[in-house]
Design a protein around this motif. Structure first.
Motif, PDB file in Angstrom:
ATOM      1  N   LYS A  72       0.823  -1.219   0.000  1.00  0.00           N
ATOM      2  CA  LYS A  72       0.000   0.000   0.000  1.00  0.00           C
ATOM      3  C   LYS A  72       0.853   1.263   0.000  1.00  0.00           C
ATOM      4  CE  LYS A  72      -3.771   2.406   2.311  1.00  0.00           C
ATOM      5  NZ  LYS A  72      -4.474   2.674   3.579  1.00  0.00           N
ATOM      6  N   ASN A  73       2.089   1.155   0.460  1.00  0.00           N
ATOM      7  CA  ASN A  73       2.994   2.314   0.446  1.00  0.00           C
ATOM      8  C   ASN A  73       3.343   2.756  -0.971  1.00  0.00           C
ATOM      9  OD1 ASN A  73       3.216   2.533   3.284  1.00  0.00           O
ATOM     10  ND2 ASN A  73       4.713   0.864   3.316  1.00  0.00           N
ATOM     11  N   TYR A  74       3.058   1.921  -1.957  1.00  0.00           N
ATOM     12  CA  TYR A  74       3.294   2.268  -3.356  1.00  0.00           C
ATOM     13  C   TYR A  74       2.024   2.758  -4.061  1.00  0.00           C
ATOM     14  CZ  TYR A  74       8.012   0.377  -3.293  1.00  0.00           C
ATOM     15  OH  TYR A  74       9.350   0.160  -3.032  1.00  0.00           O
ATOM     16  N   THR A  75       0.908   2.755  -3.350  1.00  0.00           N
ATOM     17  CA  THR A  75      -0.338   3.234  -3.965  1.00  0.00           C
ATOM     18  C   THR A  75      -0.798   4.509  -3.256  1.00  0.00           C
ATOM     19  OG1 THR A  75      -1.614   1.648  -2.629  1.00  0.00           O
ATOM     20  CG2 THR A  75      -1.018   0.978  -4.866  1.00  0.00           C
ATOM     21  N   THR A  76      -1.728   4.393  -2.355  1.00  0.00           N
ATOM     22  CA  THR A  76      -2.271   5.618  -1.734  1.00  0.00           C
ATOM     23  C   THR A  76      -1.583   6.001  -0.432  1.00  0.00           C
ATOM     24  OG1 THR A  76      -3.954   4.322  -0.574  1.00  0.00           O
ATOM     25  CG2 THR A  76      -4.561   5.262  -2.710  1.00  0.00           C
ATOM     26  N   ILE A  77      -0.804   5.122   0.144  1.00  0.00           N
ATOM     27  CA  ILE A  77      -0.121   5.289   1.430  1.00  0.00           C
ATOM     28  C   ILE A  77      -1.113   5.348   2.592  1.00  0.00           C
ATOM     29  CG2 ILE A  77       1.464   6.687   2.826  1.00  0.00           C
ATOM     30  CD1 ILE A  77       2.731   7.679   0.226  1.00  0.00           C
ATOM     31  N   CYS A  78      -2.060   6.285   2.515  1.00  0.00           N
ATOM     32  CA  CYS A  78      -3.054   6.404   3.578  1.00  0.00           C
ATOM     33  C   CYS A  78      -4.356   6.923   2.980  1.00  0.00           C
ATOM     34  CB  CYS A  78      -2.565   7.311   4.697  1.00  0.00           C
ATOM     35  SG  CYS A  78      -2.287   9.032   4.204  1.00  0.00           S
ATOM     36  N   ASN A  79      -5.384   6.989   3.803  1.00  0.00           N
ATOM     37  CA  ASN A  79      -6.716   7.355   3.325  1.00  0.00           C
ATOM     38  C   ASN A  79      -7.079   8.790   3.712  1.00  0.00           C
ATOM     39  OD1 ASN A  79      -7.175   4.504   2.567  1.00  0.00           O
ATOM     40  ND2 ASN A  79      -7.206   4.210   4.785  1.00  0.00           N
ATOM     41  N   SER A  80      -8.142   9.297   3.118  1.00  0.00           N
ATOM     42  CA  SER A  80      -8.630  10.637   3.417  1.00  0.00           C
ATOM     43  C   SER A  80      -9.177  10.704   4.837  1.00  0.00           C
ATOM     44  CB  SER A  80      -9.731  11.005   2.422  1.00  0.00           C
ATOM     45  OG  SER A  80     -10.555  12.031   2.926  1.00  0.00           O
ATOM     46  N   ALA A  81      -8.731  11.690   5.598  1.00  0.00           N
ATOM     47  CA  ALA A  81      -9.197  11.861   6.977  1.00  0.00           C
ATOM     48  C   ALA A  81     -10.699  12.125   7.020  1.00  0.00           C
ATOM     49  CB  ALA A  81      -8.440  13.006   7.645  1.00  0.00           C
ATOM     50  N   LEU A  82     -11.188  12.925   6.078  1.00  0.00           N
ATOM     51  CA  LEU A  82     -12.616  13.228   6.048  1.00  0.00           C
ATOM     52  C   LEU A  82     -13.431  11.983   5.696  1.00  0.00           C
ATOM     53  CD1 LEU A  82     -12.608  16.718   4.290  1.00  0.00           C
ATOM     54  CD2 LEU A  82     -13.222  16.233   6.663  1.00  0.00           C
ATOM     55  N   SER A  83     -12.925  11.208   4.757  1.00  0.00           N
ATOM     56  CA  SER A  83     -13.633   9.980   4.379  1.00  0.00           C
ATOM     57  C   SER A  83     -13.691   9.004   5.544  1.00  0.00           C
ATOM     58  CB  SER A  83     -12.955   9.317   3.185  1.00  0.00           C
ATOM     59  OG  SER A  83     -13.103  10.114   2.023  1.00  0.00           O
ATOM     60  N   GLU A  84     -12.600   8.882   6.260  1.00  0.00           N
ATOM     61  CA  GLU A  84     -12.596   7.981   7.413  1.00  0.00           C
ATOM     62  C   GLU A  84     -13.559   8.467   8.496  1.00  0.00           C
ATOM     63  OE1 GLU A  84      -8.415   5.611   7.307  1.00  0.00           O
ATOM     64  OE2 GLU A  84      -8.437   7.455   8.506  1.00  0.00           O
ATOM     65  N   PHE A  85     -13.646   9.748   8.694  1.00  0.00           N
ATOM     66  CA  PHE A  85     -14.582  10.295   9.684  1.00  0.00           C
ATOM     67  C   PHE A  85     -16.015   9.903   9.345  1.00  0.00           C
ATOM     68  CE2 PHE A  85     -17.696  13.549  10.737  1.00  0.00           C
ATOM     69  CZ  PHE A  85     -17.521  13.698  12.103  1.00  0.00           C
ATOM     70  N   PHE A  86     -16.399  10.106   8.089  1.00  0.00           N
ATOM     71  CA  PHE A  86     -17.781   9.810   7.703  1.00  0.00           C
ATOM     72  C   PHE A  86     -18.038   8.298   7.658  1.00  0.00           C
ATOM     73  CE2 PHE A  86     -17.699  14.214   6.043  1.00  0.00           C
ATOM     74  CZ  PHE A  86     -18.834  14.686   6.698  1.00  0.00           C
ATOM     75  N   ALA A  87     -17.015   7.511   7.335  1.00  0.00           N
ATOM     76  CA  ALA A  87     -17.186   6.055   7.359  1.00  0.00           C
ATOM     77  C   ALA A  87     -17.426   5.568   8.788  1.00  0.00           C
ATOM     78  CB  ALA A  87     -15.959   5.374   6.759  1.00  0.00           C
ATOM     79  N   ILE A  88     -16.701   6.114   9.733  1.00  0.00           N
ATOM     80  CA  ILE A  88     -16.922   5.773  11.146  1.00  0.00           C
ATOM     81  C   ILE A  88     -18.337   6.132  11.562  1.00  0.00           C
ATOM     82  CG2 ILE A  88     -16.282   6.374  13.518  1.00  0.00           C
ATOM     83  CD1 ILE A  88     -13.383   6.819  12.397  1.00  0.00           C
ATOM     84  N   LEU A  89     -18.761   7.322  11.201  1.00  0.00           N
ATOM     85  CA  LEU A  89     -20.112   7.794  11.538  1.00  0.00           C
ATOM     86  C   LEU A  89     -21.169   6.868  10.949  1.00  0.00           C
ATOM     87  CD1 LEU A  89     -21.960   9.999  12.730  1.00  0.00           C
ATOM     88  CD2 LEU A  89     -21.621  11.306  10.619  1.00  0.00           C
ATOM     89  N   ALA A  90     -20.980   6.479   9.698  1.00  0.00           N
ATOM     90  CA  ALA A  90     -21.955   5.611   9.036  1.00  0.00           C
ATOM     91  C   ALA A  90     -21.990   4.218   9.658  1.00  0.00           C
ATOM     92  CB  ALA A  90     -21.631   5.516   7.540  1.00  0.00           C
ATOM     93  N   LEU A  91     -20.826   3.658   9.943  1.00  0.00           N
ATOM     94  CA  LEU A  91     -20.781   2.309  10.499  1.00  0.00           C
ATOM     95  C   LEU A  91     -21.363   2.252  11.909  1.00  0.00           C
ATOM     96  CD1 LEU A  91     -17.343   1.060   9.146  1.00  0.00           C
ATOM     97  CD2 LEU A  91     -19.615   0.283   8.456  1.00  0.00           C
ATOM     98  N   ARG A  92     -21.194   3.320  12.656  1.00  0.00           N
ATOM     99  CA  ARG A  92     -21.813   3.368  13.985  1.00  0.00           C
ATOM    100  C   ARG A  92     -23.338   3.360  13.890  1.00  0.00           C
ATOM    101  NH1 ARG A  92     -18.068   8.130  16.658  1.00  0.00           N
ATOM    102  NH2 ARG A  92     -16.479   6.791  17.622  1.00  0.00           N
ATOM    103  N   ASN A  93     -23.828   3.812  12.761  1.00  0.00           N
ATOM    104  CA  ASN A  93     -25.276   3.896  12.547  1.00  0.00           C
ATOM    105  C   ASN A  93     -25.705   3.000  11.387  1.00  0.00           C
ATOM    106  OD1 ASN A  93     -26.255   6.373  14.357  1.00  0.00           O
ATOM    107  ND2 ASN A  93     -24.258   6.884  13.503  1.00  0.00           N
ATOM    108  N   ARG A  94     -24.993   1.887  11.227  1.00  0.00           N
ATOM    109  CA  ARG A  94     -25.211   1.035  10.058  1.00  0.00           C
ATOM    110  C   ARG A  94     -26.621   0.468   9.981  1.00  0.00           C
ATOM    111  NH1 ARG A  94     -21.517  -1.247  13.376  1.00  0.00           N
ATOM    112  NH2 ARG A  94     -21.927  -3.287  14.330  1.00  0.00           N
ATOM    113  N   SER A  95     -27.240   0.184  11.105  1.00  0.00           N
ATOM    114  CA  SER A  95     -28.593  -0.399  11.064  1.00  0.00           C
ATOM    115  C   SER A  95     -29.579   0.545  10.399  1.00  0.00           C
ATOM    116  CB  SER A  95     -29.065  -0.755  12.471  1.00  0.00           C
ATOM    117  OG  SER A  95     -28.292  -1.799  13.012  1.00  0.00           O
ATOM    118  N   LYS A  96     -29.493   1.834  10.726  1.00  0.00           N
ATOM    119  CA  LYS A  96     -30.390   2.828  10.126  1.00  0.00           C
ATOM    120  C   LYS A  96     -30.160   2.902   8.619  1.00  0.00           C
ATOM    121  CE  LYS A  96     -30.524   5.802  14.240  1.00  0.00           C
ATOM    122  NZ  LYS A  96     -30.163   7.146  14.781  1.00  0.00           N
TER     123      LYS A  96
END
Length: 370
Positions: free
Chosen positions: A247-271
């Motif tokens: 992965k160090n040869y592709t994106t290295i790391c992910n978008s901080a904003l994307s990770e924030f919203f993914a966490i928010l969505a997964l916490r509320n995945r049932s809805k």
């Protein structure tokens, strides 16, 4: 490495944002930022505090923990986060495979699930599904085609583009064949949680087998394709370390904003999942009525899960011509099977979005004019 052009994605790039209706979208209805922020009380204030520097290469630890909760026997340290499922597939195959390795791929399939292996120089055997058999898999074919050089079996449940979901005993037999032959099982599970009957949900490959590799994403079941967040879950430590290094040869790391919203969505995945399943079920009822009415035009095998299906065109016309004529006359996009390299008689239809009834009416108007 020279990979062949990605037919499906190039077709989308050309047409998706230039049509009135996309009737072949693979994802569910998405959300705007405000809709996600309303899922939790203090989310807006927390969003304002997000640091926009580099993020952890393996993924935000909180996000990895939330993803691990989607599995029965995976801990956060066995999850690595990517910029979408595509990156996960690309890296995994480059790490796992080498020239002259043999893989068996459930087919039709998303092109990267076999084309990357082709580009590496692998021998690819297509495990072909047919609508004459209601898309059921031939286990005898799988067993017969496993050789000493077979490195990996690639499966996709629920399946893109057919919506097929095997019975649990069939799935268990696939797992056992992989175990018996010490073969990796790469499992594309991006439509998991969209089973119409929860009792039919399959356990993840990574939960059942130490050479099982499960791929997930926020794009399909959760309807959040714009976040570009996907992941791999596996108990295979050696493979995990190689994947994380690559992965160090592709994106290295992910978008901080994307990770924030993914966490928010997964916490509320049932809805989120309940809303998406409601849309799917309502649209499926309309599709059942539509294909019953036009049974002389189409062969319809109702899917068992997911937000897409793969009807057969019965009239004496190629699927590609049919789709392009519909696009030209009604500004409605369907995906012909030629973009899956699966003949010219089928098309993918998507029913995870709220405006599907309007698009379906346009398709009916088109049929009446033929």
């Amino acid at each position: 490495m020279r990979i062949k052009d990605f037919k499906l994605e190039e077709y989308f790039a050309k047409h998706e944002f230039n049509v009135e209706y996309s009737l072949c979208s693979s994802d569910c209805e998405s959300f705007n930022v405000n809709e996600l922020l309303t899922l939790e009380k203090d989310s807006l204030e927390n969003l304002k505090k997000v640091w926009l520097g580099y993020t952890e290469s393996l993924g935000n630890p909180i996000l990895r923990k939330e993803i691990s909760k989607l599995y029965s026997d995976i801990n956060p340290k066995e999850v690595i986060v990517f910029s979408g499922a595509e990156e996960a597939i690309f890296i995994c195959m480059n790490v796992l495979l080498k020239k002259d390795d043999h893989i068996i791929v459930q087919y039709p399939a998303y092109q990267s699930l076999y084309e990357i292996a082709n580009a590496i120089g692998c021998k690819v055997t297509k495990w072909v599904m047919e609508d004459e058999n209601h898309w059921e898999l031939d286990l005898q074919f799988l067993e017969t085609n496993i050789t000493q050089t077979t490195k990996c079996i690639v499966v996709n449940f629920p399946h893109n583009p057919t919506g097929y979901l095997p019975e649990k005993e069939i799935y268990e037999k696939i797992i056992n064949l992989a175990k018996r032959n010490n073969i990796y099982l790469l499992s594309d599970e991006v439509y998991k949680f969209l089973e119409y009957n929860e009792a039919n949900r399959l356990p993840s490959a990574c939960d059942l087998y130490d050479r099982g590799i499960s791929i997930g994403v926020m794009s399909k079941s959760f309807g959040l394709a714009g976040l570009r967040i996907g992941w791999i879950a596996t108990k295979n430590k050696a493979l995990f370390e190689k994947i994380s290094s690559f992965k160090n040869y592709t994106t290295i790391c992910n978008s901080a904003l994307s990770e924030f919203f993914a966490i928010l969505a997964l916490r509320n995945r049932s809805k989120i999942l309940n809303r998406n399943l409601e849309i799917i079920n309502n649209n499926l009822n309309l599709l059942d009525e539509f294909f019953n009415k036009y049974s002389n035009f189409f062969k319809w095998i109702k899917p068992k899960a997911g937000s897409i299906a793969f009807p057969r065109l019965l009239v004496n016309e190629s699927a590609e011509v049919f789709c392009l004529n519909l696009l030209k006359k009604k500004s409605v996009l369907l995906m012909p099977s030629t973009n899956y390299d699966y003949g010219d008689r089928h098309f993918r239809i998507g029913f995870g979005r709220k405006n599907m009834p309007e698009a379906l009416q346009k398709l009916e108007d088109f049929l009446k004019e033929l």
